[in-house]
Design a protein around this motif. Structure first.
Motif, short mmCIF file in Angstrom:
data_model
loop_
_atom_site.label_atom_id
_atom_site.label_comp_id
_atom_site.label_asym_id
_atom_site.label_seq_id
_atom_site.Cartn_x
_atom_site.Cartn_y
_atom_site.Cartn_z
N PHE A 1 0.83 -1.21 0.00
CA PHE A 1 0.00 0.00 0.00
C PHE A 1 0.87 1.26 0.00
N HIS A 2 1.88 1.28 0.85
CA HIS A 2 2.76 2.44 0.90
C HIS A 2 3.49 2.64 -0.43
N ALA A 3 3.88 1.54 -1.06
CA ALA A 3 4.56 1.64 -2.36
C ALA A 3 3.63 2.24 -3.41
N GLU B 1 11.33 9.57 2.34
CA GLU B 1 11.78 9.63 3.74
C GLU B 1 10.94 8.73 4.63
N LYS B 2 9.61 8.76 4.44
CA LYS B 2 8.73 7.92 5.25
C LYS B 2 8.98 6.44 4.98
N LEU B 3 9.22 6.08 3.71
CA LEU B 3 9.51 4.69 3.38
C LEU B 3 10.84 4.25 3.99
N GLU B 4 11.82 5.12 3.96
CA GLU B 4 13.12 4.77 4.54
C GLU B 4 13.01 4.58 6.06
N ARG B 5 12.01 5.21 6.66
CA ARG B 5 11.80 5.08 8.11
C ARG B 5 10.64 4.14 8.43
N PHE B 6 10.30 3.26 7.51
CA PHE B 6 9.21 2.29 7.70
C PHE B 6 9.39 1.55 9.03
#
Length: 811
Positions: free
Chosen positions: A113-115, A126-131
């Motif tokens: 979903f995030h992808a 940035e948010k994905l890197e801090r998943f």
């Protein structure tokens, strides 16, 4: 040759409450361009499917293997569960869904979903890197903590699934009453369901309720990857799932075989291959998926070598292409998925059973231990190479894809679901009168007072009365909602006569079902109650129409729906719970119906403000405040713990200051003298015993006070907030007193507090920490039993004598 498509209606609902379908003109075109457009769409979707799979796997890998890990804990992220839904979610979000559709994503598919949101531009790198890190993309989709476009929070399995069903009912409620702006099309409520989620009983409770209310516009897509946390899903159990859905009126669409397998089945002896796969146990199929082409070849040669057609199929495929053929399940085949979704017409609730492979496309696909498995560094290096991702391009939106960035960007921009950007709606605040109608009974219970206040609101033709919607799990009458329902009616999609009324049988309940009704009657399932309240409490953001939901239930049975209540609060849904009767005060019913720890739930549950008034005038003030609080940006839901015990009502007219104190959490019924050494602190139904005890104690301690609390929850929260505010920030110190500090300030530092409530004593024991005063707590710590109030209050040390004795022991 040109082909003309005439104007024609599509198949619509057979339910009479739905308006007739509008006909739309389809432009004259040619067959070749249509085919070309479909081929181009399929090509781009397959490219995006690869990117979604890559980004979800890389996000998890980065969190577990590349990002600094200070505490040594595994971060996790479920790479395999993501992979099984990559095709389905790519098809839905980039082609099938419309802006008005709402989706509950399977918790473990959160990275997919995030992808997708990242590709849409609604999520940041940035948010994905801090998943799964502080401030990063959440482990499971969250309406309140994620920045991307989350419709329904998921996480506690099964609850998000049921949420879509009750949201569909709310959408119909809003539409039939024309409470929105009238411009919003009817959307589909879609749940992406893990097959193991179907072990959750609340899903089947919801299914029955949906059948009773004739739910529509609902899609549940089951990710049938046949694996759960601890192993492989039972074959026999899942063979009955389709029958269960059909039993309650759903259409069942099974997506089992992809286009490659269908073509193989059409070859000579192909029917034997189909039968072999049909008969293959889940565990064996999963093991062969992991073993790959050589494993498939060995098994098929052993079992089907006698068929010439099968031998020919094996000869036509090397191990790699044989593996691709044998794992070509429809849920992982883009064309098969599109055909299934686009082949469904009308509004009948539909269950799609999508056969998938857990970990499809990843090196541990099919392995029974892959649920929490993570690719190693070497495995990720191989996966990265296969995806044609160069070093430094891991987060690039289109790296490694054959389509050009320009055409992919245009395709994403034109995706129907993304046409309106953010899809969270707004609705005006409903004005609440300066005061609610207050009954003037000389003696009353708070439960009876609640019914009368609501009945008085129902008698008015106001925006408030139109926006209130009530619901109850088969305890409507016994929680005093009957008068409201008599005035406002039961809600149903279509009108149904009250048979008792038609046959002139006398009944106190004039309950006609109509689309105009404002009470949704539920069966005995508290999970359904709280999820229904959650759906109604998000209507302003889901459907652009403000509702003021009020749900009633028996106080002890909050615990039966506590998971769903927590889920509702986590989403920041806004509603009012009226829980009654409470405590051992419900004397003859016995211990199973006598709540003990619900005041602690009220204090401990985030997003829920709890009150327990003793008198009806307090209740009227708190209901008014609650209806406002439910609509405030920083507000929340409200829990009113009420009683069936009828008490003499104080003959008083509350001043604005007294009303403010009631809302803040408490007031002095009898103020202590300055520096007083004794105070009795009470709450709710035991207030008369506290008054009697105070009168006795005051003869020996003339300065003794009697403090009546309406909300230890509010007092406790404000006290903690005041303490935090006293920390140094930019050199400033906030020394303002919290309400509970102001209440206790008249007492000496050495004062003794005797606390009493019909609930667990811990709910008030914390008061001693405010100023270091000694507390002697009275309350309920054990299961109740049948009896009358005098006997039970005496047995459980809640009567006046026990309170006086506690004061004596405190000295």
């Amino acid at each position: 040759m040109a082909q003309f498509y005439p104007i024609q209606p599509f198949k619509g609902s057979e339910r009479k409450d739905f308006p007739p379908c509008q006909a739309y003109a389809v432009l004259m075109t040619t067959i070749a361009p249509v085919r070309e457009l479909k081929a181009q769409r399929l090509r781009l979707l397959r490219e995006l499917e690869r990117k979604v799979l890559w980004l979800s796997a890389w996000t998890i890998h980065n969190a577990n293997h590349l990002r600094p890990n200070r505490d040594g804990l595994k971060v996790g992220g479920h790479q395999a569960s993501c992979a099984s839904l990559a095709t389905v979610m790519t098809a839905l979000y980039f082609s099938v869904l419309k802006p008005e559709d709402r989706v509950a994503v399977k918790p473990h598919a959160s990275p997919v979903f995030h992808a997708i949101q990242y590709l849409f531009g609604h999520q940041s790198q940035e948010k994905l890197e801090r998943f799964r890190g502080l401030g990063g993309a959440q482990s499971y989709p969250s309406r309140t903590k994620d920045v991307d476009d989350v419709d329904f929070s998921t996480g506690s399995v099964g609850l998000g699934v049921a949420m879509t069903l009750f949201s569909s009912l709310v959408q119909d409620y809003v539409r039939l009453k024309e409470l929105g702006d009238g411009k919003r099309p009817t959307g589909r409520m879609v749940a992406l369901v893990g097959d193991a989620e179907l072990d959750e009983g609340n899903i089947f409770e919801a299914l029955l309720e949906g059948w009773k209310h004739d739910v529509r516009n609902l899609w549940w897509v089951i990710d049938y990857n046949r694996q759960s946390l601890d192993g492989v899903v039972n074959d026999r159990l899942f063979g009955r799932i389709g029958e269960m859905f059909e039993l309650v009126g759903w259409r069942v669409v099974t997506l089992k075989y992809g286009k490659l397998l269908e073509a193989a089945f059409a070859q000579p002896d192909g029917e034997h291959l189909r039968q072999w796969i049909d008969d293959c146990p889940n565990s064996l199929y999963s093991a062969l998926v992991f073993k790959g082409g050589a494993g498939w070849r060995e098994a098929l040669t052993r079992d089907l070598n006698q068929y010439p057609g099968i031998r020919r199929i094996l000869e036509q495929h090397d191990d790699e292409t044989l593996h691709r053929l044998m794992t070509n399940l429809a849920g992982n085949d883009m064309q098969a998925v599109l055909d299934a979704f686009e082949g469904v017409e009308g509004d009948q609730p539909t269950c799609f059973i999508a056969y998938t492979i857990k970990g499809q496309g990843l090196p541990f696909a099919g392995h029974k231990d892959n649920h929490s498995g993570l690719m190693t560094l070497d495995q990720m290096a191989g996966f990265k190479k296969g995806m044609a991702i160069a070093d430094g391009q891991e987060w690039d939106r289109f790296a490694g894809l054959k389509a050009t960035p320009a055409e992919l960007q245009q395709f994403l921009a034109e995706a129907p679901f993304n046409a309106e950007g953010r899809r969270r709606t707004e609705a005006p605040v409903v004005a609440i009168p300066a005061a609610l109608p207050k009954p003037n009974d000389k003696e009353s219970s708070t439960q009876a007072g609640f019914g009368k206040i609501l009945n008085a609101i129902a008698a008015e033709d106001s925006e408030l009365s139109r926006r209130i919607v009530t619901t109850s799990p088969d305890v409507t009458v016994s929680t005093n909602l009957g008068a409201w329902v008599n005035r406002r009616g039961l809600w149903a999609h279509t009108e149904a006569e009250d048979v008792f009324r038609e046959l002139k049988v006398v009944s106190a309940q004039l309950w006609r079902k109509t689309p105009r009704g404002q009470h949704i009657e539920l069966g005995i399932a508290e999970n359904n109650l709280f999820i229904q309240l959650a759906a109604m409490g998000l209507s302003h953001q889901l459907f652009g129409a403000r509702l003021l939901p009020i749900g009633t239930l028996y106080d002890p049975f909050i615990a039966r729906g506590l998971d769903a209540l927590n889920y509702a609060c986590y989403q920041d849904a806004r509603f009012m719970i009226v829980a009654t009767p409470s405590g051992v005060t419900l004397a003859p019913e016995g211990g199973a119906h006598q709540s003990i720890h619900t005041p602690l739930i009220g204090i401990g549950q985030p997003g829920l403000l709890s009150y327990e008034p003793a008198y009806v005038d307090e209740l009227a003030v708190l209901m008014r405040h609650g209806l406002e609080y439910m609509q405030q940006d920083k507000g929340g839901s409200v829990y009113l713990r009420l009683s069936t015990r009828s008490l003499p009502q104080p003959q008083r007219t509350l001043t604005p200051e007294q009303e403010s104190d009631i809302v803040s959490g408490g007031y002095w019924y009898a103020a202590p003298e300055a520096g007083g050494d004794v105070a009795i602190v009470c709450m709710g139904a035991v207030t008369p015993e506290a008054i009697a005890a105070h009168e006795s104690v005051a003869r020996d301690f003339s300065g003794a006070g009697l403090l009546v609390l309406t909300s230890p929850d509010r007092l406790h929260a404000d006290w903690l907030a005041a303490q935090r505010n006293r920390g140094r920030t930019a050199g400033l110190v906030d020394r303002s007193a919290a309400p509970v500090e102001r209440l206790l300030a008249p007492l000496s530092r050495d004062a003794r507090l005797v606390t009493v409530l019909d609930g667990h004593p811990l709910a008030l024991s914390w008061l001693g920490s405010v100023r270091g005063q000694r507390v002697v707590p009275l309350g309920i710590e054990a299961f109740g039993q049948s009896g009358d109030i005098p006997d039970l209050y005496r047995a459980y040390k809640l009567d006046a004598a026990a309170i006086v004795d506690a004061v004596a022991r405190s000295i």
